[in-house]
Design an enzyme around this catalytic site. Structure first.
Site, short mmCIF file in Angstrom:
data_model
loop_
_atom_site.label_atom_id
_atom_site.label_comp_id
_atom_site.label_asym_id
_atom_site.label_seq_id
_atom_site.Cartn_x
_atom_site.Cartn_y
_atom_site.Cartn_z
CG ASP A 13 -1.84 -1.07 1.10
OD1 ASP A 13 -2.19 -1.56 0.14
OD2 ASP A 13 -2.16 -1.53 2.37
CG HIS A 41 -2.06 -1.97 -6.89
ND1 HIS A 41 -1.01 -2.38 -7.82
CD2 HIS A 41 -1.63 -2.41 -5.81
CE1 HIS A 41 -0.57 -3.24 -7.09
NE2 HIS A 41 -0.73 -3.41 -5.95
CD GLN A 223 0.87 -9.15 -2.76
OE1 GLN A 223 1.29 -9.57 -3.34
NE2 GLN A 223 -0.42 -8.61 -2.99
P1 GDP Z 1 -0.64 0.56 -3.43
O1 GDP Z 1 -1.36 -0.95 -3.17
O2 GDP Z 1 0.72 0.23 -3.41
O3 GDP Z 1 -1.03 0.59 -5.10
O4 GDP Z 1 -1.42 1.61 -2.70
P2 GDP Z 1 -3.14 1.63 -2.21
O5 GDP Z 1 -3.59 2.27 -3.56
O6 GDP Z 1 -3.41 0.56 -1.50
O7 GDP Z 1 -2.71 2.89 -1.15
C1 GDP Z 1 -2.23 3.98 -1.44
C2 GDP Z 1 -3.46 5.35 -1.21
O8 GDP Z 1 -2.70 6.51 -1.15
C3 GDP Z 1 -4.37 5.10 -2.52
O9 GDP Z 1 -5.49 5.48 -1.97
C4 GDP Z 1 -3.85 6.27 -3.29
O10 GDP Z 1 -4.73 6.94 -4.16
C5 GDP Z 1 -3.27 7.30 -2.29
N1 GDP Z 1 -1.85 8.05 -2.72
C6 GDP Z 1 -0.96 7.70 -3.65
N2 GDP Z 1 -0.10 8.67 -3.58
C7 GDP Z 1 -0.46 9.45 -2.91
C8 GDP Z 1 -0.01 10.85 -2.34
O11 GDP Z 1 1.23 11.40 -2.77
N3 GDP Z 1 -0.73 11.64 -1.42
C9 GDP Z 1 -1.64 11.13 -1.09
N4 GDP Z 1 -2.58 12.01 -0.42
N5 GDP Z 1 -2.44 9.97 -1.52
C10 GDP Z 1 -1.85 9.26 -2.47
P1 IMO Z 2 -0.98 -4.15 -2.29
O1 IMO Z 2 -0.52 -4.66 -3.60
C1 IMO Z 2 -0.92 -4.60 2.04
C2 IMO Z 2 -0.96 -8.68 3.78
C3 IMO Z 2 -2.22 -8.99 4.61
C4 IMO Z 2 -1.75 -10.25 5.24
C5 IMO Z 2 -0.55 -10.75 4.67
C6 IMO Z 2 -0.74 -12.08 4.14
O2 IMO Z 2 -2.38 -3.42 -2.44
O3 IMO Z 2 0.19 -3.33 -1.61
P2 IMO Z 2 -2.52 -12.87 1.83
O4 IMO Z 2 -3.80 -12.82 1.78
O5 IMO Z 2 -1.43 -12.30 0.99
O6 IMO Z 2 -2.04 -14.51 2.24
O7 IMO Z 2 -2.21 -11.97 3.29
O8 IMO Z 2 -0.22 -9.89 3.51
N1 IMO Z 2 -1.35 -8.13 2.27
C7 IMO Z 2 -1.23 -6.95 1.92
N2 IMO Z 2 -0.87 -5.82 2.64
N3 IMO Z 2 -1.09 -4.56 0.94
C8 IMO Z 2 -1.30 -5.78 0.06
O9 IMO Z 2 -1.20 -5.52 -1.39
C9 IMO Z 2 -1.42 -6.69 0.39
N4 IMO Z 2 -1.66 -8.10 -0.12
C10 IMO Z 2 -1.38 -8.96 1.05
O10 IMO Z 2 -3.04 -7.99 4.94
O11 IMO Z 2 -1.08 -9.60 6.60
MG MG Z 3 -3.02 -1.64 -1.87
#
Ligand code: GDP
Ligand code: IMO
Ligand code: MG
Length: 434
Positions: A13, A41, A223
């Site tokens: 994330d 994502h 991840q």
């Molecule tokens: P990922 O799994 O690595 O793609 O990340 P996620 O989408 O799960 O979580 C990142 C969150 O932060 C999302 O809601 C994005 O829209 C948001 N985001 C990404 N870059 C920025 C930033 O520079 N500032 C803010 N405020 N939000 C961001």
């Molecule tokens: P993105 O791509 C954050 C975490 C789960 C759990 C562990 C194992 O959005 O960054 P699983 O279901 O994979 O066997 O769970 O990994 N986990 C993540 N945490 N972002 C993710 O994906 C995750 N994918 C799995 O919360 O702790």
């Molecule tokens: Mg994510």
């Protein structure tokens, strides 16, 4: 050439989706190489929010071919649901290719994921419950079902029967659940075969040939490094290689073809699920990070655990991935704070200070962070587009992070929107000197 790997350098994330999207109009192929629909994502384009689970982010950009590589585990119901949702929003989903070697997540994988977590009780991993671990376990045990098996009904039925032989014993005798009928699993999977067939290809060949003719391939990880099954906080990890090596095995591109490895890091730290997290905050600052950063899972809606930036983790991640670049995200979220601590080292229970990841998980569980603290900036920075647009204290924070991590940031995010980005180095094309 070139191939670029983009991955998470913390616990997931980090903003990989947005970072990929920022590069998407410069690439030809966008490949997911690990994980499955445990990923979430988020991408914001012109105020429209898209949440991608299984599909590579590049599918949102016209002209980019999206590839689901052999290293991914695919829940076919989720795949087609995601395709349909995007198509209904006007996204061109015709440029999607799926590896014939990718493994399939079935209903029994999801069931086993849930029952094993329940049985683990307090020791549970806190998985996303999507069947990821059991599907990878089957792959390694050589009883997995691959995409190509859907095109040979006899083989498919045999394989499912074989896989369920042992599992049904376990489900009935240990977990007190009903046995799963292999025919119903096979029928469900076969129901997708016709729709799946035109998407399936030898993606390793496709990607290597694309590189041969000078196309740009971006490999987008799910991840993060600390969730990698080899290099993360085992056993509190996912079941795939989310690190740079996984990009090679999960796509069939050799390491000599990778030009850049881009690590994405948040300006603070979050994690979902169980496991050690040295800088975790249980106080009002942690709540503020969660609220201002909207730190709730895209996949499960769970609140994310939040804490200050941990430079030890990011240094470690830069090392195991051989990172050539770092992207810093969500700097804007820290505008909420009067002071911003950064963890630069760990203190072990015996008082020793170390600036590297301890060798053992037991030590890692017991470290306390050593902080350096800077004053905050308390100013909206979401419209900054250049380093000079940042307030002095925000620049100092970025400099401290760069110094602590030992690398510069090539891109800095100041908001979720595609345009809310400060670019200091080009990420596509030949590597520039640091
Ligand atoms: P990922 O799994 O690595 O793609 O990340 P996620 O989408 O799960 O979580 C990142 C969150 O932060 C999302 O809601 C994005 O829209 C948001 N985001 C990404 N870059 C920025 C930033 O520079 N500032 C803010 N405020 N939000 C961001
Ligand atoms: P993105 O791509 C954050 C975490 C789960 C759990 C562990 C194992 O959005 O960054 P699983 O279901 O994979 O066997 O769970 O990994 N986990 C993540 N945490 N972002 C993710 O994906 C995750 N994918 C799995 O919360 O702790
Ligand atoms: Mg994510």
């Amino acid at each position: 050439m070139p191939a670029i790997v983009l991955l998470g350098a913390q616990w997931g994330d980090e903003g990989k989706g947005k970072a990929t999207d920022v590069l998407a109009d410069r690439i030809d192929y966008c490949v997911r190489f690990n994980g499955g629909n445990n990923a979430g994502h988020t991408i914001v384009i012109d105020g429209e929010t898209y949440a991608m689970h299984l599909l590579p982010t590049g599918i949102l950009t016209p002209g980019v071919t999206a590839v689901i590589g052999n290293g991914v585990v695919i829940d076919l119901a989720v795949l087609f649901e995601e395709i349909d949702l995007l198509a209904a929003r006007g996204v061109d989903v015709s440029r999607l290719v799926v590896s014939a070697n990718a493994h399939v997540i079935t209903g029994y994988h999801r069931t086993i994921d849930k029952v094993t977590e329940r049985f683990l009780g307090k020791a549970r991993i806190g998985t996303t419950g999507r069947g990821i671990g059991p599907a990878y376990a089957d792959k390694m045990s050589r009883v997995g079902i691959r995409v190509q098996d859907l095109f040979d009904e006899k083989i498919l039925r045999q394989k499912i029967e074989g896989a369920l032989d042992q599992k049904n014993q376990l489900l009935v005798k240990v977990y007190n659940r009903r046995a799963i009928d292999p025919n119903s699993v096979a029928d469900e999977l076969l129901g997708y075969a016709e729709r799946l067939r035109p998407l399936v290809a030898d993606t390793t060949k496709l990607l290597n040939e694309a590189l041969d003719v000078g196309k740009t391939v971006l490999l987008e990880a799910g991840q993060g490094t600390m969730l990698d099954v080899d290099h993360g906080t085992y056993p509190f990890v996912t079941s795939s290689n989310a690190t740079a090596g996984g990009a090679c095995t999960g796509s069939g591109i050799g390491p000599t073809r990778i030009d850049r490895v881009v690590g994405v890091v948040k300006a603070y730290t979050t994690r979902v699920g169980s496991g050690p997290f040295p800088t975790e905050l249980h106080d009002v600052d942690g709540e503020t990070l969660r609220r201002v950063g909207a730190e709730f899972g895209v996949t499960t809606g769970r609140p994310r655990r939040c804490g200050w930036f941990d430079a030890v983790v990011v240094r470690y991640a830069a090392r195991v991935n051989g990172a050539t670049d770092l992207v810093l995200t969500k700097l804007d979220v820290l505008s909420a704070f009067d002071r911003v601590p950064v963890c630069v080292a760990y203190r072990l229970p015996d008082g020793t200070v170390v600036d590297d990841m301890p060798m053992t998980q037991t030590d890692f569980h017991h470290v306390t962070p050593v902080y350096e603290e800077l004053p905050g900036w308390k100013e909206d920075i979401s419209t900054a587009r250049d380093l000079d647009d940042l307030p002095k204290n925000a620049r100092r924070y970025v400099e401290l992070l760069q110094e602590a991590v030992g690398m510069p940031f090539s891109v800095i995010g100041v908001g979720p929107g595609r345009e809310q980005t400060i670019q200091t180095r080009d990420l596509v094309g030949p590597r520039s000197a640091p």
